[in-house]
Design an enzyme around this catalytic site. Structure first.
Site, mmCIF file in Angstrom:
data_model
loop_
_atom_site.group_PDB
_atom_site.id
_atom_site.type_symbol
_atom_site.label_atom_id
_atom_site.label_comp_id
_atom_site.label_asym_id
_atom_site.label_seq_id
_atom_site.Cartn_x
_atom_site.Cartn_y
_atom_site.Cartn_z
ATOM 1 N N ASN A 86 -11.121 -2.262 -5.266
ATOM 2 C CA ASN A 86 -10.316 -1.320 -6.055
ATOM 3 C C ASN A 86 -10.966 -0.920 -7.394
ATOM 4 O O ASN A 86 -10.558 0.057 -8.015
ATOM 5 C CB ASN A 86 -8.901 -1.858 -6.301
ATOM 6 N N ASP B 136 0.832 -1.213 0.000
ATOM 7 C CA ASP B 136 0.000 0.000 0.000
ATOM 8 C C ASP B 136 0.862 1.256 0.000
ATOM 9 O O ASP B 136 2.010 1.243 0.469
ATOM 10 C CB ASP B 136 -0.907 -0.037 1.246
HETATM 11 C C1 IPE Z 1 -5.428 -2.679 -0.108
HETATM 12 O O1 IPE Z 1 -5.065 -1.368 -0.284
HETATM 13 C C2 IPE Z 1 -5.540 -3.368 -1.446
HETATM 14 C C3 IPE Z 1 -4.267 -3.580 -2.132
HETATM 15 C C4 IPE Z 1 -3.087 -3.326 -1.643
HETATM 16 C C5 IPE Z 1 -4.372 -4.155 -3.460
HETATM 17 P P1 IPE Z 1 -6.156 -0.220 -0.428
HETATM 18 O O2 IPE Z 1 -5.423 1.050 -0.623
HETATM 19 O O3 IPE Z 1 -7.156 -0.601 -1.445
HETATM 20 O O4 IPE Z 1 -6.875 -0.266 1.008
HETATM 21 P P2 IPE Z 1 -7.653 0.840 1.818
HETATM 22 O O5 IPE Z 1 -8.682 1.421 0.887
HETATM 23 O O6 IPE Z 1 -6.662 1.885 2.236
HETATM 24 O O7 IPE Z 1 -8.240 0.154 2.992
HETATM 25 C C1 IPE Z 2 -1.434 0.290 -3.425
HETATM 26 O O1 IPE Z 2 -1.240 1.663 -3.421
HETATM 27 C C2 IPE Z 2 -1.696 -0.263 -4.812
HETATM 28 C C3 IPE Z 2 -3.081 -0.726 -5.052
HETATM 29 C C4 IPE Z 2 -4.039 -0.779 -4.159
HETATM 30 C C5 IPE Z 2 -3.395 -1.186 -6.404
HETATM 31 P P1 IPE Z 2 -2.440 2.675 -3.433
HETATM 32 O O2 IPE Z 2 -2.828 2.933 -4.856
HETATM 33 O O3 IPE Z 2 -3.542 2.188 -2.564
HETATM 34 O O4 IPE Z 2 -1.783 3.978 -2.820
HETATM 35 P P2 IPE Z 2 -2.414 4.947 -1.727
HETATM 36 O O5 IPE Z 2 -2.886 4.095 -0.594
HETATM 37 O O6 IPE Z 2 -3.542 5.670 -2.392
HETATM 38 O O7 IPE Z 2 -1.305 5.849 -1.340
HETATM 39 MG MG MG Z 3 -4.026 2.412 -0.622
#
Ligand code: IPE
Ligand code: IPE
Ligand code: MG
Length: 238
Positions: free
Chosen positions: A63, A15
């Site tokens: 997502n 993340d």
């Molecule tokens: C969790 O991260 C999903 C992945 C790493 C693919 P998110 O960024 O989607 O989670 P939340 O929304 O912060 O809980």
């Molecule tokens: C994790 O990084 C990747 C996916 C969930 C695909 P994020 O895209 O969630 O990055 P933040 O949490 O918005 O910084």
């Molecule tokens: Mg995230």
């Protein structure tokens, strides 16, 4: 690190790609691209460390609610990376599995996934589970449905359904539960990841965003894990 202190199965919630990019005045796309480099680095590091199962959260069922441009960028990148790297991983002893629902995933993506999953490494050193279109509640519902169908067909008796039988219906069937869960970016939540399998996993939460999570950071997580005392609800026996 002694072998018995090494986790057999490591799960990672990767993340913070977006925040990493934003903090540097870049777009989210750049964050995802930098994140892909760390994915490669950490897979190699895990394999070299002797980890047997590595599960990475690449795309959740939630997502899809992101802006269309971001979702299609992730899909395109996923196809590209699988096309470029799957063979190399296989040569390096890594078997790729996908966990998640196929339903809803574009056919070009499914095709790339199927090609990667069909590769058979010899020797098989590590299994890489890529959680894609994955949600843990959905996984549990799928397992319950599967058992319900088996019960209705008379293939399983309701009284025979136990934790082992249930586990055998999950996407991770046949694999040990994760010993260690890593989450980057300072968030302290599970976000619908492996709810069943993480029952007794040790948690390692780091402020580092995923694009900053280098091999060195991964090895640090392993050494923190090695110091943990796992109890499984019991008492310490000296
Ligand atoms: C969790 O991260 C999903 C992945 C790493 C693919 P998110 O960024 O989607 O989670 P939340 O929304 O912060 O809980
Ligand atoms: C994790 O990084 C990747 C996916 C969930 C695909 P994020 O895209 O969630 O990055 P933040 O949490 O918005 O910084
Ligand atoms: Mg995230």
């Amino acid at each position: 690190m002694t072998k018995d202190r090494l986790p057999v199965h490591v799960a990672i919630i990767m993340d913070g790609n977006g925040r990493w990019a934003k903090a540097r005045g870049m777009g989210r796309t750049q964050g995802h691209l930098e994140g892909v480099k760390r994915v490669e680095e950490i897979i190699k590091a895990a394999r070299n460390a002797g980890i047997k199962f590595l599960t990475i959260y690449a795309f959740s069922t939630e997502n899809w609610t992101r802006p269309h441009e971001e979702v299609s960028m992730i899909m395109r990148t996923f196809i590209q990376v699988l096309g470029q790297k799957a063979r190399d991983l296989c040569k390096n002893g890594v078997a790729i599995r996908f966990i998640g629902r196929r339903q809803g995933v574009p056919s070009e993506v499914l095709e790339a996934m199927d090609k990667a999953a069909a590769l058979v490494p010899d020797p098989h050193l590590m299994t890489l589970n890529v959680a894609f279109n994955y949600g843990a509640r959905g996984e549990i519902v799928d397992a319950a449905k599967n058992l319900a169908v088996q019960a209705a067909d008379g293939r399983v008796k309701p009284e025979d359904i136990d934790e082992k039988a249930f586990s055998a219906c999950l996407y991770t069937k046949g694999q040990p539960d994760p010993d260690l869960l890593i989450r980057t970016s300072g968030e302290e939540r599970i976000s619908n990841f492996l709810l069943w399998q993480l029952s007794y996993a040790e948690l390692y939460l780091t402020e580092k965003c995923w694009p900053e999570f280098t091999e060195e950071e991964f090895l640090k997580a392993l050494s923190v894990y090695a110091q943990r005392e796992r109890r499984w609800g019991g008492v310490k026996i000296n």
